[in-house]
Design a protein around this motif. Structure first.
Motif, PDB file in Angstrom:
ATOM      1  N   LEU A  25       0.849  -1.214   0.405  1.00  0.00           N
ATOM      2  CA  LEU A  25       0.343   0.066  -0.115  1.00  0.00           C
ATOM      3  C   LEU A  25       0.561   1.043   0.127  1.00  0.00           C
ATOM      4  N   ASN A  26       1.030   2.456  -0.998  1.00  0.00           N
ATOM      5  CA  ASN A  26       1.481   3.067  -1.373  1.00  0.00           C
ATOM      6  C   ASN A  26       1.243   4.599  -0.774  1.00  0.00           C
ATOM      7  N   ALA A  27       1.784   5.293  -0.871  1.00  0.00           N
ATOM      8  CA  ALA A  27       2.095   6.324  -0.230  1.00  0.00           C
ATOM      9  C   ALA A  27       1.492   7.597  -1.636  1.00  0.00           C
ATOM     10  N   LYS A  28       2.331   7.321  -3.012  1.00  0.00           N
ATOM     11  CA  LYS A  28       2.487   7.937  -4.233  1.00  0.00           C
ATOM     12  C   LYS A  28       1.516   7.543  -4.426  1.00  0.00           C
ATOM     13  N   ASP A  29       0.700   6.515  -4.409  1.00  0.00           N
ATOM     14  CA  ASP A  29      -0.178   6.086  -5.466  1.00  0.00           C
ATOM     15  C   ASP A  29      -1.414   6.598  -3.703  1.00  0.00           C
ATOM     16  N   MET A  30      -2.169   6.423  -3.060  1.00  0.00           N
ATOM     17  CA  MET A  30      -2.236   7.220  -2.628  1.00  0.00           C
ATOM     18  C   MET A  30      -2.676   8.512  -2.099  1.00  0.00           C
ATOM     19  N   TYR A  31      -2.111   8.899  -3.070  1.00  0.00           N
ATOM     20  CA  TYR A  31      -2.609  10.076  -3.661  1.00  0.00           C
ATOM     21  C   TYR A  31      -2.667  10.197  -4.502  1.00  0.00           C
ATOM     22  N   GLU A  32      -2.467   9.858  -5.467  1.00  0.00           N
ATOM     23  CA  GLU A  32      -2.534  10.074  -6.594  1.00  0.00           C
ATOM     24  C   GLU A  32      -3.893   9.453  -6.813  1.00  0.00           C
TER      25      GLU A  32
ATOM     26  N   LEU B 189      -6.041 -13.416  -3.181  1.00  0.00           N
ATOM     27  CA  LEU B 189      -4.372 -13.911  -3.294  1.00  0.00           C
ATOM     28  C   LEU B 189      -3.961 -14.604  -2.115  1.00  0.00           C
ATOM     29  N   GLY B 190      -4.831 -14.150  -0.738  1.00  0.00           N
ATOM     30  CA  GLY B 190      -4.605 -14.611   0.537  1.00  0.00           C
ATOM     31  C   GLY B 190      -3.185 -14.167   0.974  1.00  0.00           C
ATOM     32  N   LYS B 191      -2.868 -12.810   0.831  1.00  0.00           N
ATOM     33  CA  LYS B 191      -1.577 -12.208   1.014  1.00  0.00           C
ATOM     34  C   LYS B 191      -1.968 -11.022   2.356  1.00  0.00           C
ATOM     35  N   PRO B 192      -1.067 -10.237   3.176  1.00  0.00           N
ATOM     36  CA  PRO B 192      -0.792  -8.951   3.769  1.00  0.00           C
ATOM     37  C   PRO B 192      -0.650  -8.082   2.927  1.00  0.00           C
ATOM     38  N   VAL B 193      -1.259  -6.786   3.661  1.00  0.00           N
ATOM     39  CA  VAL B 193      -0.666  -5.480   2.719  1.00  0.00           C
ATOM     40  C   VAL B 193       0.155  -5.196   3.546  1.00  0.00           C
ATOM     41  N   THR B 194       1.505  -3.958   3.304  1.00  0.00           N
ATOM     42  CA  THR B 194       2.589  -3.796   4.063  1.00  0.00           C
ATOM     43  C   THR B 194       2.183  -1.716   3.041  1.00  0.00           C
ATOM     44  N   ALA B 195       2.588  -1.474   4.335  1.00  0.00           N
ATOM     45  CA  ALA B 195       2.927  -0.106   4.068  1.00  0.00           C
ATOM     46  C   ALA B 195       3.716   0.645   3.432  1.00  0.00           C
ATOM     47  N   GLY B 196       4.191   1.350   2.727  1.00  0.00           N
ATOM     48  CA  GLY B 196       5.704   2.212   1.851  1.00  0.00           C
ATOM     49  C   GLY B 196       5.413   4.103   1.458  1.00  0.00           C
ATOM     50  N   SER B 197       6.032   4.432   2.571  1.00  0.00           N
ATOM     51  CA  SER B 197       5.879   6.030   2.045  1.00  0.00           C
ATOM     52  C   SER B 197       6.757   6.077   0.182  1.00  0.00           C
ATOM     53  N   ASP B 198       7.453   5.071  -0.026  1.00  0.00           N
ATOM     54  CA  ASP B 198       7.728   5.410  -1.716  1.00  0.00           C
ATOM     55  C   ASP B 198       8.751   6.669  -1.499  1.00  0.00           C
ATOM     56  N   THR B 199       8.824   6.997  -0.825  1.00  0.00           N
ATOM     57  CA  THR B 199       9.533   8.422  -0.841  1.00  0.00           C
ATOM     58  C   THR B 199      11.393   8.752  -1.374  1.00  0.00           C
ATOM     59  N   HIS B 200      11.364   9.378  -2.171  1.00  0.00           N
ATOM     60  CA  HIS B 200      13.414   9.407  -2.387  1.00  0.00           C
ATOM     61  C   HIS B 200      13.510  10.778  -1.430  1.00  0.00           C
ATOM     62  N   GLN B 201      13.014  11.599  -0.866  1.00  0.00           N
ATOM     63  CA  GLN B 201      13.042  12.135  -0.103  1.00  0.00           C
ATOM     64  C   GLN B 201      12.513  12.464   1.502  1.00  0.00           C
ATOM     65  N   CYS B 202      12.903  13.301   1.787  1.00  0.00           N
ATOM     66  CA  CYS B 202      13.127  13.565   3.751  1.00  0.00           C
ATOM     67  C   CYS B 202      10.835  13.348   3.567  1.00  0.00           C
ATOM     68  N   LEU B 203      10.708  14.357   2.689  1.00  0.00           N
ATOM     69  CA  LEU B 203       8.464  15.089   3.546  1.00  0.00           C
ATOM     70  C   LEU B 203       8.227  13.968   3.120  1.00  0.00           C
ATOM     71  N   GLN B 204       8.105  12.938   2.566  1.00  0.00           N
ATOM     72  CA  GLN B 204       7.191  11.512   2.529  1.00  0.00           C
ATOM     73  C   GLN B 204       7.307  11.190   4.294  1.00  0.00           C
ATOM     74  N   TYR B 205       8.611  10.951   5.019  1.00  0.00           N
ATOM     75  CA  TYR B 205       8.342   9.753   5.801  1.00  0.00           C
ATOM     76  C   TYR B 205       7.176  10.367   6.918  1.00  0.00           C
ATOM     77  N   GLY B 206       6.504   8.998   7.461  1.00  0.00           N
ATOM     78  CA  GLY B 206       5.937   9.315   8.090  1.00  0.00           C
ATOM     79  C   GLY B 206       3.533   9.432   7.858  1.00  0.00           C
ATOM     80  N   SER B 207       4.024   9.679   6.490  1.00  0.00           N
ATOM     81  CA  SER B 207       2.705   9.301   6.380  1.00  0.00           C
ATOM     82  C   SER B 207       2.442   8.170   5.694  1.00  0.00           C
TER      83      SER B 207
END
Length: 261
Positions: A157-164, A181-199
């Protein structure tokens, strides 16, 4: 333990690794409440190995993760597949580097490794294998066969896509897809710079001292997804900052002279 499972160390694939830039990113990750992250730099980024060479100089490494002033950095990388799509691999540093070495002939667009071959390669090691942003228009994963996708451990589950695409719509699509598919979902900011951490991050029920423990926590569901109310603002600011930083980097490039011709 609050961990972001999709992060980058560099502004873009074309830039060199900057220790000062990454130290600023780490400081911001800590300021935003993270205890750990997985460094999933693109496998075909410019001078991939220099990223880990620099981390070896910057931070102590205990065999499982780097200790960056209280923030744990677990090794990993993001791999392109021939069918289109990105796969996150997270594991012990020696395993990540061995898989990266095996991908030396697959780094150029048009010659990426097929999904099944990547899975066969990755399954030789105890890696956490996550399907990145499965509904991103440019690099989806939902077009692959179900039996192929079940070889992954989780979906991102990706922060960039949630925004887009919208928080609720994107989350519903990813969670439904993963559940089928019987699989869990994990969270990732996909950040390339500092402001996206913690989103967007994963809150584990207990700290993990190894990738094996991290993988077990994910597979057993011993964690919660956390989405900040500020996610849209953080990602929007992130996108704007990234464009500005890339533009500044271009302006700082030396101007060709007659001697260069």
């Amino acid at each position: 333990m609050r961990i972001d499972l999709h992060t980058h160390a560099k502004l873009s694939k074309a830039t060199d690794f900057s220790p000062a830039y990454y130290e600023e990113m780490i400081a911001e990750a800590k300021a935003n409440g993270l205890n750990a992250l997985a460094l999933t730099e693109h496998f075909n980024t410019r001078n991939f190995h220099e990223v880990y060479d620099n981390l070896d100089r910057l931070y102590p490494f205990n065999g499982e993760y780097y200790e960056a002033d209280g923030l744990r950095i677990f090794p990993g990388m993001e791999v392109d597949i021939r069918e289109t799509g990105h796969i996150l691999l997270i594991g012990r540093k020696e395993h990540i580097l061995e898989v990266r070495h095996a991908l030396d002939n697959y780094t150029e667009k048009g010659s990426f490794i097929p999904f099944d071959e990547l899975m066969t390669l990755a399954e030789r090691y105890p890696l956490l294998k996550i399907g990145a942003h499965p509904f991103r228009v440019s690099t989806p994963l939902h077009h692959l066969e179900a039996e192929q996708l079940r070889r992954l451990d989780a979906f991102d589950l990706n922060a960039k896509d949630m925004y887009e695409y919208g928080n609720e719509v994107n989350r519903a699509n990813v969670e439904r897809f993963a559940a089928e598919l019987g699989k869990p979902v994990t969270a990732g900011s996909d950040t390339h710079q500092c402001l996206q951490y913690g989103s967007l991050y994963n809150e584990l029920h207990r700290p993990c001292d190894s990738v094996a423990e991290l993988k077990q926590a994910i597979l057993s569901g011993a964690y919660e997804l956390r989405i900040a109310d500020s996610l849209p603002l953080q990602v929007k600011a992130s996108v704007m900052l990234k464009k500005l930083l890339k533009r500044l980097a271009q302006l700082e490039e030396p101007t060709p002279t007659l001697a260069d011709a």
